[in-house]
Design a protein around this motif. Sequence first.
Motif: not given
Length: 330
Positions: A79, A82, A85, A130, A134, A153
């Motif tokens: 990602i 964001i 995403w 998460c 990223m 997300l």
Amino acid sequence: MLTKRQNFLETIRGGNPDRFVKGYEALPRLPVGAPLSKRFPSVQQGGPPVKNAWGVTYTWPEHVYAGMPDHINKENIVIKDIAHWKDYVTMPETNFPEEEWQPLAEACAAVDRNEVFCGITVAPGLFEMCHHTMSMDVACANMLLEPEHMKDLIKYFLEYEMKFAEQLIKYTKLDLMLHHDDWGGQSSTFFSPAMFDDFFLDAYKQIYSYYKANGVEIVVHHSDSYAATLVPQMIEIGADVWQGGLKSNNIPELVKQYGGKMSFMGGINNGIVDVPGWTREIVRKEVEELCRACGKLYIIPCMTAGATGGYYGVGSTVDEEIDRMSELMF
């Protein structure tokens, strides 16, 4: 003599265990495999990078404890923005034919559930998803700067977890779940309790309540870290045991304060005992100190990062020293 499963339950429920539980002995971790292992191949130490079905690239250099996402190469970050995403992630398939689940289903059917639990590990958890997609610093920054996008997300990752949970329960009939999501470092969590409540509390309630409503008797949450400030949240989401609590959490005080609501599996830091030049004397000191300070209930002495250790002989020596304390204290 109680079986390993019975002794585990007596320990975490404030009953009459006849010895200390030795780490993972009642929690044999079955292969987290078919059919998901085909879409999520394991990275091997010293081997080539591996990309999973979410697009995350993992590497495992020879000199480190475990494989981790490769964020050094920026092209491997999934990602990249964001706010967009949805352009970068696509949920992997979870609805596989029954025959693809058969190997795991057969492994579960073969478990002696009077002796041990039938449980597997689910990883990575929501926060780990998460930062795996990223990078750690960007994930934490986005929680502060882009909270609504992060919440959307996380809902997407939750949707996947729930679909996975439905299939896992359908084909395996698990009675224990070890769920992996590291929430802190050596001395602090990655986010405040208020931020945990805002981003993750309801999602984890949904995950753990689903498992418990469908035959999973015990939920063990793994976070080998400092996370003492999140113990009330662990209790609220339905975790029965916190596995991985570092010494910095003051495990004896947590047992005193929360024993009966949750149990604690850890307290023996890998960073102290699982090191070059380790000795039995070092292991003995750490095990005895923990056992005497915590007592017999709501504590499962365990290396924080895992069951066996990285250096040959450490894991078996920890077990031997736990047996020694059982002889002295029971």
